[in-house]
Design a protein around this motif. Sequence first.
Motif: not given
Length: 270
Positions: A11-19, A124-132
């Motif tokens: 399992p892997t997670w990216r932006h809260g979604q699992e594959r 904090t910065v990483g979460e802001a960048l993920d929203h891009l």
Amino acid sequence: MSGHRGLRVIPTWRHGQERLYVCRPDGRNIAWYDREAARVNLLSEGEQEEVLQALGPFLTGSVAVGPPPVPTPAELARLSLHPDDDLAPNRPGEALLIALDREPAPAHRLRPDPRRRALTAEQTVGEALDHLDGAGWHALHSVPLPGGDRIHHLVIGPGGLFAVHALYARKQRVRIDDPMVVLGRHDPAPLLRDLRSRADRASYALTAEVRPVLVLTDPAALHVTAPPRGVRVLELAVLGDLTRLGGQLKPADVEALHAMARDRRTWERV
């Protein structure tokens, strides 16, 4: 993690979604299950029965099964990447999280562990960048460089590539006199020189220009004596301005560079 006839389900997670990726014993991916799309994507139709048996405990409801929708070269490169070499699942502050878990600060320590503040800034910065991500950008976190150094965040999008360094500055005065950065009452440190060096190493690894960015989290005041050479200095509140930059990379180039950058082996000789 589970397996069937040597196949492993990872399992892997990216932006809260699992594959869920199905891998052969050598680590090569042969299929993946996208829960949100309710689809099992097969790279080898001849192994459909074995893949579905391996995924059996994880499948919910009816799912579509078939080849992936016209994969790009970048997507195929990502799918062939061994999970241990894939940097995309890294959380913001991944390296610090691991270090704090392995070596916690002594219980009798009177002052807060400085790694905690550094971790807060990266998260904090990483979460802001993920929203891009929805604007056609990709962010990779804790990109390791030889010698124990690392890039806090590597951002790839239409406006180019950026090596982003997060600096905890909450309620502190920051003075920048290139290459020195003074944070509160701390001694000056040649941070901008270090950032340029990391960006240069990233440029060498990816054969594309990578520009350094320093992001300050909530400083009380910022004084810059002169515009720093080649380094963009931003406060967290305006970090989203990066998405307004464009005209540098086409979508296919963004995907290809992201596929290269997420491979840990890309960074081994810089």
